[in-house]
Design an enzyme around this catalytic site. Structure first.
Site, mmCIF file in Angstrom:
data_model
loop_
_atom_site.group_PDB
_atom_site.id
_atom_site.type_symbol
_atom_site.label_atom_id
_atom_site.label_comp_id
_atom_site.label_asym_id
_atom_site.label_seq_id
_atom_site.Cartn_x
_atom_site.Cartn_y
_atom_site.Cartn_z
ATOM 1 N N ARG A 48 -17.991 97.087 -7.274
ATOM 2 C CA ARG A 48 -19.249 96.336 -7.153
ATOM 3 C C ARG A 48 -20.408 97.296 -6.896
ATOM 4 O O ARG A 48 -20.346 98.143 -5.995
ATOM 5 C CB ARG A 48 -19.129 95.345 -5.999
ATOM 6 C CG ARG A 48 -20.445 94.686 -5.580
ATOM 7 C CD ARG A 48 -20.218 93.786 -4.367
ATOM 8 N NE ARG A 48 -21.446 93.181 -3.861
ATOM 9 C CZ ARG A 48 -21.983 93.447 -2.667
ATOM 10 N NH1 ARG A 48 -21.411 94.318 -1.847
ATOM 11 N NH2 ARG A 48 -23.094 92.847 -2.299
ATOM 12 N N ARG A 89 -35.716 92.202 2.888
ATOM 13 C CA ARG A 89 -34.971 93.196 3.656
ATOM 14 C C ARG A 89 -35.885 93.914 4.645
ATOM 15 O O ARG A 89 -37.100 93.968 4.472
ATOM 16 C CB ARG A 89 -34.298 94.225 2.733
ATOM 17 C CG ARG A 89 -33.120 93.644 1.993
ATOM 18 C CD ARG A 89 -32.291 94.672 1.272
ATOM 19 N NE ARG A 89 -31.086 94.056 0.748
ATOM 20 C CZ ARG A 89 -29.904 94.041 1.368
ATOM 21 N NH1 ARG A 89 -29.773 94.652 2.534
ATOM 22 N NH2 ARG A 89 -28.877 93.433 0.821
#
Length: 489
Positions: A48, A89
Site C-alpha cells: 500500500r 492533517r
C-alpha cells in the site's frame, strides 16, 4: 480442544499457503529493495502506498522497487494507491514530535509555520472560519483531543483534553464542524492520474460517503481510459449508513477503523465491522480490515494479547485481507510484523470450521451476467468438500470465476490460471485465491497440466490427490459452465 502455540517462523523459511491476504503499508522503515523482498517472503501480498505522505517521485521510486522485489522473489505483490480524499492533517514539527499534557493551552495555526510545544499548523488554511468555541479537534485517530476556547488572528486557541505524543502529518477530525471539509480539495485528479500512469492494481478511495462518490471516481478513471478497481474506504457515519449502495458500486471495501472509530461510539465499532464485512463478502467482493491491528509492534517485538484476538476475530468475521499501517511504514520491525500477521492469520484459519460461522454466508442472488458462474462455483465447492479435494482449479481470463468461488469460502485453495499478468496481481486481494500466470498453449488440457504441476511445486497438491476443475466450454471470458473432477497426475 487443542490450543495452538503460535511461534513466529524463521523469516527466510517458505511460507505455507494462507487464504487471508496481508496488506503492508510502505514507508521509511521498509522502502528498500531488500526490505521489500524480505516482506514479500514473510507474507506480504499487497503493498500500500499512502498518498498522504511523500511526493510523486518517491512513490514512483517505491513502485519500481515493489515490482523489482516481485520479480526477484518470484512472488506476486499487488500495488494499492491509498488516496488522501478530503483530509485535514497537522503540519510539521520542529523537533519531529512533542508531548501534549492534559489542560495545557495549544494553538492551531492556519499557515505553514513549523510547530512546537505551543502549537501546530494545519493543512486547512481557513479552518479558523468554521470552528467555534467548544468544538472538538481530534488528532491521530482521536488519540489526542483538543477543545476550542476561541479564535483570534487566524489562530485557533484550544485546551488539551486528552494528551499524548504528537508527530508531524497526523490526521485531524472535526466531529463538531462537518462544514470544514467542504472547503477541502479531495486531490482526486492527481492521485487517479498517478495510479493510471503507473498501472497500479487497486485504488483505495478515502472518505467515501455514498454511491455517488464511487461513481464520480469511476467516471474520472474511465475518462482517462483506466480500469482500476476501487476499494471504498468507510471512514464516516454517513458511509456506514449508505454501506449497501457503496458495496453495490465499488469493487471492494476497507473498514478503515481509525477515522471511522472517531465517528462512532466505542461500542459500535465491532458491530459495524461485522456488518460491513458480511455485507461485502455476500456480494462476492473483497473486504479489508485495517488500522491498529498490530499497533504495538511499531515499538515492540510482540503484539499484545488484545491485538492477537483482534486479528483472529477479523478473520473469523470474514475479512478477505488484513492490513498493516504504521507497523510496517514506520515501525521498528516491519518484516517481523508481516511474519507475525502471517502466523496469526494461519492460526485463525485453522479454526474457521469451529469459529468462522460468519464466513459461511447465505447464498445471495448474483448479477444476471454471473448466475451460471455463481452456480458452477457453488457446485464446485460442494463437490470439493464431499471428496476432500486438495484444490479448486479455475481456468479464468478475467478472474471473475475465481472471485465467485472465493465468495463462498471453500476449505481448499483456489488456483486461478490466467494469461493476464494484471489479473494475477489483482487476485492477490481475494481470499483463498492464488493467481498463476500461464503463457503457453491455449487448450484447457495444457492449462490444467500446468496448474497441477505448479500446484505440486508449491506443495498445494500431490500426485493422486483429487482436484476440481471449473472452466468454460468456449474458452472465452464469462463462459464458465463446466465442472470436472480430476486426479492429479
Amino acid at each position: 480442544m487443542q490450543i495452538l502455540h503460535i511461534r513466529t517462523r524463521t523469516l527466510n523459511s517458505k511460507p505455507k499457503f494462507r487464504k487471508t491476504k496481508v496488506i503492508a503499508t510502505i514507508g521509511p522503515a521498509c522502502d528498500s529493495l531488500e526490505g521489500l523482498k524480505a516482506m514479500a517472503k514473510a507474507g506480504m501480498n499487497v503493498a500500500r502506498l499512502n498518498m498522504s505522505h511523500s511526493d510523486e517521485a518517491e512513490h514512483r521510486r517505491i513502485l519500481g522497487l515493489i515490482r523489482e522485489a516481485s520479480r526477484q522473489t518470484g512472488l506476486t505483490i499487488a500495488s494499492m494507491v491509498d488516496t488522501r480524499g478530503r483530509e485535514i492533517r497537522s503540519g510539521p514539527l520542529k523537533e519531529g514530535s512533542i508531548l501534549l499534557k492534559r489542560h495545557q493551552p495549544f494553538s492551531i495555526y492556519c499557515d505553514n509555520q513549523a510547530g512546537d510545544q505551543a502549537g501546530v499548523s494545519t493543512t486547512h488554511t481557513t479552518l479558523y472560519q468554521t470552528v467555534g468555541k467548544g468544538h472538538r479537534i481530534l488528532i491521530d485517530d482521536g488519540q489526542i483531543e483538543l477543545v476550542v476556547d476561541g479564535v483570534k488572528s487566524r489562530q485557533i486557541h484550544t485546551r488539551v483534553i486528552c494528551g499524548g505524543i504528537l508527530r508531524s502529518g497526523k490526521g485531524v477530525n472535526l466531529p463538531d464542524s462537518p462544514a470544514a471539509f467542504e472547503a477541502v480539495s479531495d486531490n482526486s485528479d492527481y492521485e487517479i492520474n498517478f495510479a493510471i500512469s503507473n498501472d497500479v492494481e487497486y485504488l483505495a478511495a478515502s472518505f467515501i460517503r455514498n454511491a455517488e462518490d464511487v461513481s464520480r471516481l469511476r467516471k474520472m478513471i474511465k475518462d482517462r481510459s483506466g480500469t482500476i478497481p476501487i476499494i471504498a474506504k468507510i471512514e464516516t457515519r454517513e458511509g456506514v449508513n449508505n454501506i449497501d449502495e457503496i458495496i453495490a458500486t465499488a469493487n471492494g471495501i476497507m473498514v478503515a477503523r481509525g477515522d471511522l472509530g472517531v465517528e462512532l461510539d466505542p461500542g459500535e465499532g465491532p458491530i459495524v465491522q461485522k456488518r460491513i464485512i458480511r455485507a461485502t463478502v455476500s456480494h462476492g467482493k473483497p473486504v479489508i480490515t485495517a488500522t491498529q491491528m498490530l499497533d504495538s509492534m511499531e515499538r515492540n517485538p510482540r503484539p499484545t494479547r488484545a491485538e492477537v484476538s483482534d486479528v483472529a476475530n477479523a478473520i473469523f468475521d470474514g475479512s478477505s485481507a488484513v492490513m498493516l499501517s504504521g507497523e510496517t511504514a514506520v515501525g521498528r520491525r516491519p518484516v517481523e510484523a508481516v511474519a507475525m500477521m502471517d502466523d496469526l492469520a494461519k492460526a485463525a484459519e485453522s479454526s474457521l470450521s469451529n469459529f468462522g460461522h460468519l464466513q459461511r454466508i447465505e447464498t445471495s442472488e448474483p448479477h444476471k451476467s454471473r448466475k451460471v458462474t455463481d452456480a458452477v462455483g457453488l457446485a464446485a465447492i460442494a463437490i470439493s468438500n464431499q471428496l476432500n479435494a486438495s484444490a479448486i482449479i479455475a481456468l479464468t481470463e478475467t478472474g471473475v470465476t475465481a472471485r465467485q468461488v472465493s465468495k463462498y469460502r471453500p476449505t481448499c485453495p483456489i488456483l486461478a490460471i490466467t494469461s493476464s499478468p494484471k489479473v494475477v496481481n489483482r487476485l492477490a486481494m481475494n481470499w483463498g485465491v492464488l493467481g498463476i500466470l500461464y503463457l503457453g498453449g491455449g487448450s484447457d488440457e495444457e492449462r490444467l497440466l500446468f496448474a497441477t504441476e505448479r500446484g505440486k511445486e508449491l506443495g498445494l497438491v500431490q500426485s493422486g490427490d483429487q482436484a476440481i476443475l471449473i472452466a468454460g466450454s468456449s474458452n472465452q471470458a464469462g463462459s464458465t459452465n463446466l465442472i470436472r473432477v480430476i486426479t492429479v497426475p
